[in-house]
Design a protein around this motif. Sequence first.
Motif, mmCIF file in Angstrom:
data_model
loop_
_atom_site.group_PDB
_atom_site.id
_atom_site.type_symbol
_atom_site.label_atom_id
_atom_site.label_comp_id
_atom_site.label_asym_id
_atom_site.label_seq_id
_atom_site.Cartn_x
_atom_site.Cartn_y
_atom_site.Cartn_z
ATOM 1 N N GLY A 136 10.948 -4.854 7.539
ATOM 2 C CA GLY A 136 11.317 -3.727 8.379
ATOM 3 C C GLY A 136 12.814 -3.527 8.471
ATOM 4 O O GLY A 136 13.604 -4.265 7.882
ATOM 5 N N ASP A 138 16.042 -0.710 10.619
ATOM 6 C CA ASP A 138 16.339 0.398 11.517
ATOM 7 C C ASP A 138 16.427 1.735 10.788
ATOM 8 O O ASP A 138 16.478 2.793 11.421
ATOM 9 C CB ASP A 138 17.661 0.142 12.246
ATOM 10 C CG ASP A 138 17.590 -1.072 13.171
ATOM 11 O OD1 ASP A 138 16.479 -1.351 13.671
ATOM 12 O OD2 ASP A 138 18.635 -1.730 13.361
ATOM 13 N N ASN A 140 15.485 5.042 8.370
ATOM 14 C CA ASN A 140 14.350 5.975 8.332
ATOM 15 C C ASN A 140 14.163 6.407 6.880
ATOM 16 O O ASN A 140 14.745 7.395 6.448
ATOM 17 C CB ASN A 140 14.610 7.184 9.228
ATOM 18 C CG ASN A 140 14.945 6.778 10.647
ATOM 19 O OD1 ASN A 140 14.165 6.112 11.311
ATOM 20 N ND2 ASN A 140 16.129 7.170 11.117
ATOM 21 N N TYR A 161 2.195 3.121 4.190
ATOM 22 C CA TYR A 161 1.615 3.819 5.332
ATOM 23 C C TYR A 161 0.526 4.766 4.839
ATOM 24 O O TYR A 161 0.698 5.459 3.828
ATOM 25 C CB TYR A 161 2.691 4.597 6.081
ATOM 26 C CG TYR A 161 2.342 4.847 7.529
ATOM 27 C CD1 TYR A 161 2.811 4.017 8.530
ATOM 28 C CD2 TYR A 161 1.516 5.910 7.879
ATOM 29 C CE1 TYR A 161 2.481 4.230 9.866
ATOM 30 C CE2 TYR A 161 1.171 6.133 9.194
ATOM 31 C CZ TYR A 161 1.653 5.289 10.196
ATOM 32 O OH TYR A 161 1.306 5.513 11.502
ATOM 33 N N ILE A 374 5.961 6.042 2.511
ATOM 34 C CA ILE A 374 6.538 5.621 3.786
ATOM 35 C C ILE A 374 6.090 4.191 4.034
ATOM 36 O O ILE A 374 4.900 3.878 3.917
ATOM 37 C CB ILE A 374 6.075 6.548 4.931
ATOM 38 C CG1 ILE A 374 6.614 7.967 4.706
ATOM 39 C CG2 ILE A 374 6.532 6.014 6.285
ATOM 40 C CD1 ILE A 374 6.124 8.979 5.733
ATOM 41 N N CYS A 377 5.554 -0.658 7.721
ATOM 42 C CA CYS A 377 6.178 -1.382 8.834
ATOM 43 C C CYS A 377 6.619 -0.449 9.963
ATOM 44 O O CYS A 377 6.946 -0.916 11.059
ATOM 45 C CB CYS A 377 7.372 -2.212 8.342
ATOM 46 S SG CYS A 377 8.658 -1.241 7.531
ATOM 47 N N TYR A 378 6.630 0.854 9.724
ATOM 48 C CA TYR A 378 7.029 1.798 10.767
ATOM 49 C C TYR A 378 5.869 2.025 11.740
ATOM 50 O O TYR A 378 4.702 2.065 11.336
ATOM 51 C CB TYR A 378 7.439 3.138 10.158
ATOM 52 C CG TYR A 378 8.705 3.102 9.327
ATOM 53 C CD1 TYR A 378 9.643 2.085 9.464
ATOM 54 C CD2 TYR A 378 8.964 4.097 8.397
ATOM 55 C CE1 TYR A 378 10.808 2.063 8.715
ATOM 56 C CE2 TYR A 378 10.134 4.091 7.634
ATOM 57 C CZ TYR A 378 11.043 3.061 7.800
ATOM 58 O OH TYR A 378 12.194 3.040 7.054
ATOM 59 N N ASP A 379 6.216 2.231 13.014
ATOM 60 C CA ASP A 379 5.167 2.556 13.979
ATOM 61 C C ASP A 379 4.745 4.016 13.796
ATOM 62 O O ASP A 379 5.372 4.782 13.047
ATOM 63 C CB ASP A 379 5.614 2.259 15.410
ATOM 64 C CG ASP A 379 6.821 3.089 15.866
ATOM 65 O OD1 ASP A 379 6.945 4.267 15.461
ATOM 66 O OD2 ASP A 379 7.656 2.555 16.624
ATOM 67 N N LYS A 382 7.399 6.874 14.535
ATOM 68 C CA LYS A 382 8.472 6.955 13.545
ATOM 69 C C LYS A 382 7.947 7.515 12.226
ATOM 70 O O LYS A 382 8.572 8.384 11.609
ATOM 71 C CB LYS A 382 9.079 5.577 13.329
ATOM 72 C CG LYS A 382 10.266 5.548 12.369
ATOM 73 C CD LYS A 382 10.921 4.168 12.373
ATOM 74 C CE LYS A 382 12.139 4.114 11.466
ATOM 75 N NZ LYS A 382 12.853 2.818 11.553
ATOM 76 N N ALA A 383 6.789 7.037 11.801
ATOM 77 C CA ALA A 383 6.202 7.529 10.551
ATOM 78 C C ALA A 383 5.912 9.012 10.637
ATOM 79 O O ALA A 383 6.152 9.770 9.680
ATOM 80 C CB ALA A 383 4.927 6.754 10.226
#
Length: 479
Positions: A136, A138, A140, A161, A374, A377-379, A382-383
């Motif tokens: 993960g 920070d 995007n 994702y 994507i 690991c993004y929530d 955020k995704a």
Amino acid sequence: MKKRSRVLSVLLTATMVVGVAGCGSSDAASDNAGSSAQETVGESTEAADEAETEEVGQYTVLTDESGNPYDLGGMEIIIADWFSSGEEEEASSAYDEAHQEYLDWIQETYNFTIKQQAVTSWGDSPEDYVNYATTGGDENYVFTLYQGSALTSAIQSGLMYDLSTLDCLDFSESKWDSVVKDTMSKGDSVYAMRAMDHEPTAGIYFNKRLLEEAGIDPESIYELQRNNEWTWDKFEELCKQVQKDTDNDGVIDLYAMTNFSCTLYPAAVYSNGGQFIGKDENGFYNDLESDATMEALNWALDMIDKYEMVYPEDAAWDYTYTAFANGEAVFTCAESYKAGDWADMEDDFGFVCFPMGPRMDHYVNYAQDNVFVIPSCYDAEKAWKIAFAFNLYNEPVPGFEDHEGWKDNYYKSFRDTESVDETLAIMVDSGVPMYDKLVNGIDMGPDLFWGISKDNTPAQKAESIRNTWQSYIDTANGK
């Protein structure tokens, strides 16, 4: 980010009517989707004059359940690849200007920035993605990846994702590449996307001077293609006509073909409706021994035996490209991007689709395009925001929906317009998936292409690797 102040000032002061949540946040938008009518910015803006209203009226604002434009909170989104500078290019056409106007508008309206930028190298990109998706960060990111075993492993490891869960993406829209959706889907899940035109792959380049010296009008090959008469048989007729022993010493002085086998063999197979690995409702299956595939491999092997240039003993592995550039052979099967490597070639060249096999009535070329993913690991929030921005980033530019921007760079590489306007235009719409790239363990060069010959026929080679391939396929199918 460069702004167009007049346009944006009108946009920012325009009365924005509540729009459809064509993309809704993970929670709110799914409840609100389809509940309100979509309206165009500027339709109820009395302060703007008629010209300004018409200009900004091309844009549509998507609003949340409160009637406000979605706010991405100033997030910086990077479409991560290995080749982009990250800098905005100077506009050189009306389309470029309109495109940048549109990008400025979406970023200002929804409070985000987005750009393509190199963050890795081609060789390191698979490992770098896995490391990032595992640990993960920070940033995007929307990652650019090329199809192959590493991509498949990442999907199987749960590092992608599931894009089908993001309601701001509608993969039934025509902008999304259907081949990528097919290859990158498993059941109802979609793990990668592409909103760019399919990149044309393998076709036949021809040396115009050598054709003319053999009494063949280069334009006649384009005519065959236009008339849907460019077939294996026609191609071999030309090969017979151009190959010469000019001094009658029993040694060929001008060969018809020079090819890279890892391009020629798959081009021939797909041109005949064949494939190496198939996919159906039960998953992947071995299609190497199908009639269409075997027929194509045997035909290509026979063409190599009859017409392929014999290389010098000390030739480099890529001498085939040098030989064509030097005018040592008339034809070569190569991918469309190779045209850019022949800028200094003395002779003019043309480019047509790979000829049709006897089982086909149209031209096809295999697809091996880069895809966009994507990280898992993004929530969810955020995704969703990243997908929302990426979806807008890939919308057709208002007023230029039919613009064929993909042609621009190709015009700079090819020597004639027919190569682009006719051949590449066909190829952009005729890509077919290469499922073999999605089965870990299969490596077409050493597995097949490098080993087949008159003494080790395609059928013999296929039999020798049948069980090994089946084990790979079983693993890919989760057995």
